[in-house]
Write an enzyme that holds these catalytic residues in place. Structure first.
Site, PDB file in Angstrom:
ATOM      1  N   HIS A  32      -9.311  16.793  23.055  1.00  0.00           N
ATOM      2  CA  HIS A  32      -8.683  15.782  22.198  1.00  0.00           C
ATOM      3  C   HIS A  32      -7.199  16.087  21.908  1.00  0.00           C
ATOM      4  O   HIS A  32      -6.345  15.268  22.232  1.00  0.00           O
ATOM      5  CB  HIS A  32      -9.514  15.602  20.920  1.00  0.00           C
ATOM      6  CG  HIS A  32      -8.795  14.889  19.829  1.00  0.00           C
ATOM      7  ND1 HIS A  32      -8.356  13.589  19.970  1.00  0.00           N
ATOM      8  CD2 HIS A  32      -8.397  15.288  18.605  1.00  0.00           C
ATOM      9  CE1 HIS A  32      -7.730  13.225  18.855  1.00  0.00           C
ATOM     10  NE2 HIS A  32      -7.737  14.241  18.022  1.00  0.00           N
ATOM     11  N   HIS A  58      -2.687  19.685  15.768  1.00  0.00           N
ATOM     12  CA  HIS A  58      -2.819  18.760  14.638  1.00  0.00           C
ATOM     13  C   HIS A  58      -4.156  18.826  13.905  1.00  0.00           C
ATOM     14  O   HIS A  58      -4.233  18.423  12.748  1.00  0.00           O
ATOM     15  CB  HIS A  58      -2.468  17.317  15.049  1.00  0.00           C
ATOM     16  CG  HIS A  58      -3.577  16.578  15.741  1.00  0.00           C
ATOM     17  ND1 HIS A  58      -3.735  16.589  17.106  1.00  0.00           N
ATOM     18  CD2 HIS A  58      -4.579  15.800  15.264  1.00  0.00           C
ATOM     19  CE1 HIS A  58      -4.787  15.853  17.414  1.00  0.00           C
ATOM     20  NE2 HIS A  58      -5.315  15.374  16.318  1.00  0.00           N
ATOM     21  N   ASP A  59      -5.203  19.338  14.539  1.00  0.00           N
ATOM     22  CA  ASP A  59      -6.501  19.396  13.858  1.00  0.00           C
ATOM     23  C   ASP A  59      -6.926  20.812  13.460  1.00  0.00           C
ATOM     24  O   ASP A  59      -8.017  20.984  12.919  1.00  0.00           O
ATOM     25  CB  ASP A  59      -7.590  18.764  14.746  1.00  0.00           C
ATOM     26  CG  ASP A  59      -7.609  17.242  14.657  1.00  0.00           C
ATOM     27  OD1 ASP A  59      -7.226  16.702  13.593  1.00  0.00           O
ATOM     28  OD2 ASP A  59      -7.997  16.599  15.644  1.00  0.00           O
ATOM     29  N   GLU A  62      -7.431  21.229   9.619  1.00  0.00           N
ATOM     30  CA  GLU A  62      -8.508  20.374   9.116  1.00  0.00           C
ATOM     31  C   GLU A  62      -9.885  20.831   9.591  1.00  0.00           C
ATOM     32  O   GLU A  62     -10.845  20.819   8.839  1.00  0.00           O
ATOM     33  CB  GLU A  62      -8.240  18.953   9.626  1.00  0.00           C
ATOM     34  CG  GLU A  62      -9.008  17.878   8.914  1.00  0.00           C
ATOM     35  CD  GLU A  62      -8.524  16.510   9.373  1.00  0.00           C
ATOM     36  OE1 GLU A  62      -7.350  16.190   9.097  1.00  0.00           O
ATOM     37  OE2 GLU A  62      -9.289  15.787  10.013  1.00  0.00           O
ATOM     38  N   ASP A  63      -9.975  21.261  10.825  1.00  0.00           N
ATOM     39  CA  ASP A  63     -11.295  21.478  11.431  1.00  0.00           C
ATOM     40  C   ASP A  63     -11.628  22.921  11.800  1.00  0.00           C
ATOM     41  O   ASP A  63     -12.701  23.170  12.355  1.00  0.00           O
ATOM     42  CB  ASP A  63     -11.436  20.610  12.701  1.00  0.00           C
ATOM     43  CG  ASP A  63     -11.517  19.125  12.370  1.00  0.00           C
ATOM     44  OD1 ASP A  63     -12.028  18.811  11.285  1.00  0.00           O
ATOM     45  OD2 ASP A  63     -11.067  18.305  13.177  1.00  0.00           O
ATOM     46  N   ASP A 119      -3.066  10.036  17.928  1.00  0.00           N
ATOM     47  CA  ASP A 119      -4.397  10.516  17.551  1.00  0.00           C
ATOM     48  C   ASP A 119      -5.399   9.354  17.569  1.00  0.00           C
ATOM     49  O   ASP A 119      -6.503   9.461  18.134  1.00  0.00           O
ATOM     50  CB  ASP A 119      -4.296  11.130  16.145  1.00  0.00           C
ATOM     51  CG  ASP A 119      -5.575  11.796  15.682  1.00  0.00           C
ATOM     52  OD1 ASP A 119      -6.311  12.341  16.520  1.00  0.00           O
ATOM     53  OD2 ASP A 119      -5.840  11.795  14.456  1.00  0.00           O
TER      54      ASP A 119
HETATM   55 ZN    ZN Z   1      -7.143  14.388  15.949  1.00  0.00          ZN
END
Ligand code: ZN
Length: 179
Positions: A32, A58-59, A62-63, A119
């Site tokens: 992704h 970018h993630d 968050e993840d 995204d």
């Molecule tokens: Zn993303």
């Protein structure tokens, strides 16, 4: 710098190592962010390595268990701040996070807006490309919500705006025909 960009690829690959795409177990998560960076480079013609690094990363806040400090040490303030801008507050509920993205979108920096649109394009493209566990209704809800976020992010890169409109059009036509 190109070397920092390669660092971001290696860093993100390690951080997302055991993750798979949501609703789509066969696809490794790292596909992704790579798709997002690829879109920014090829479709949007964005050649700024820091922007591309931030799109790869970018993630991760968050993840994964990555900390802001860890990122700042390796990638510096600009890349880290960009990633923070596009990171949801995971202490909020799913619904609140979705609402908050729409509210925060107009106040994002131009570079953060570019990552946001890329995204969403990548997520919608995955919906069309892979067999997912999501229902048609959930896919349509995702489309509607994405359009609200992107409405607040448009007008910076016309290639991105166009690519988003095209994928939404295609999704609206094809989702009903999916299994
Ligand atoms: Zn993303």
């Amino acid at each position: 710098m190109f070397s920092n960009f390669i660092d971001s690829l290696s860093f993100a690959a390690e951080k997302h190592i055991s993750q798979r795409r949501k609703g789509c177990d066969l696809v490794p998560y790292i596909n992704h962010p790579i798709k997002v960076a690829h879109l920014l480079f090829t479709t949007a013609k964005e050649y700024d390595f820091e922007l591309l690094s931030a799109s790869i990363l970018h993630d991760v806040l968050e993840d994964t268990c990555t900390t802001e400090l860890e990122m700042r040490k390796i990638f510096g303030d600009r890349v880290t701040n960009l990633v923070i801008e596009v990171t949801d507050d995971m202490t909020m509920t799913y619904e609140d996070r979705k609402r908050s993205q729409i509210k925060k979108a107009p106040f994002l920096s131009d570079d953060a807006k570019k990552i946001k649109i890329a995204d969403k394009i990548s997520n919608i493209a995955d919906m069309l490309e892979y067999t997912m566990t999501w229902s048609h209704r959930r896919k349509h809800q995702y489309l509607e919500w994405s359009e609200k976020v992107v409405k607040e992010c448009r007008g910076i890169n016309e290639h991105l705006d166009r690519a988003f409109d095209e994928i939404v059009k295609e999704a609206n036509k094809t989702i009903e025909n999916q299994p």
